[in-house]
Write a protein that holds these residues in place. Sequence first.
Motif, PDB file in Angstrom:
ATOM      1  N   ASN A  10       5.062  27.743  11.356  1.00  0.00           N
ATOM      2  CA  ASN A  10       5.811  28.912  10.886  1.00  0.00           C
ATOM      3  C   ASN A  10       5.264  30.206  11.479  1.00  0.00           C
ATOM      4  OD1 ASN A  10       7.596  27.411   9.312  1.00  0.00           O
ATOM      5  ND2 ASN A  10       6.209  27.423   7.565  1.00  0.00           N
ATOM      6  N   GLU A  11       3.951  30.297  11.572  1.00  0.00           N
ATOM      7  CA  GLU A  11       3.309  31.484  12.152  1.00  0.00           C
ATOM      8  C   GLU A  11       3.743  31.658  13.614  1.00  0.00           C
ATOM      9  OE1 GLU A  11      -1.224  32.620  13.413  1.00  0.00           O
ATOM     10  OE2 GLU A  11      -0.937  31.532  11.535  1.00  0.00           O
ATOM     11  N   LEU A  12       3.713  30.570  14.370  1.00  0.00           N
ATOM     12  CA  LEU A  12       4.119  30.645  15.776  1.00  0.00           C
ATOM     13  C   LEU A  12       5.602  30.975  15.906  1.00  0.00           C
ATOM     14  CD1 LEU A  12       2.097  27.657  17.239  1.00  0.00           C
ATOM     15  CD2 LEU A  12       1.713  30.081  17.688  1.00  0.00           C
ATOM     16  N   TYR A  13       6.414  30.448  15.006  1.00  0.00           N
ATOM     17  CA  TYR A  13       7.843  30.760  15.022  1.00  0.00           C
ATOM     18  C   TYR A  13       8.073  32.262  14.841  1.00  0.00           C
ATOM     19  CZ  TYR A  13      12.587  31.372  13.314  1.00  0.00           C
ATOM     20  OH  TYR A  13      13.865  31.833  13.139  1.00  0.00           O
ATOM     21  N   ALA A  16       6.945  34.204  17.840  1.00  0.00           N
ATOM     22  CA  ALA A  16       7.872  34.047  18.961  1.00  0.00           C
ATOM     23  C   ALA A  16       9.079  34.962  18.792  1.00  0.00           C
ATOM     24  CB  ALA A  16       8.322  32.595  19.071  1.00  0.00           C
ATOM     25  N   LYS A  17       9.553  35.103  17.569  1.00  0.00           N
ATOM     26  CA  LYS A  17      10.711  35.969  17.309  1.00  0.00           C
ATOM     27  C   LYS A  17      10.346  37.445  17.469  1.00  0.00           C
ATOM     28  CE  LYS A  17      13.916  33.069  16.364  1.00  0.00           C
ATOM     29  NZ  LYS A  17      15.092  32.966  17.190  1.00  0.00           N
ATOM     30  N   GLY A  18       9.094  37.790  17.165  1.00  0.00           N
ATOM     31  CA  GLY A  18       8.667  39.184  17.217  1.00  0.00           C
ATOM     32  C   GLY A  18       8.200  39.605  18.592  1.00  0.00           C
TER      33      GLY A  18
END
Length: 69
Positions: A10-13, A16-18
């Motif tokens: 979730n952190e990497l997701y 990635a979006k930011g």
Amino acid sequence: MDDLQIARINELYHKAKGEGLTPEEKEEQAKLRADYINSVRNNLRGTLNNVSLLNPDGSVTELSKKDKH
């Protein structure tokens, strides 16, 4: 798959979006996602191996892995 690994996915997701991911983080994300998918598949197989069907005639049929020819 433990809670720390899911939290990392979730952190990497969100990162990635930011701001985007580094190539190393992209590799880590792909590996974690693959591990998660394998975990879900194994859990589903385990559940289905314990499922039985009740037939209209009253007999019970166990669901089992079908042989692939």
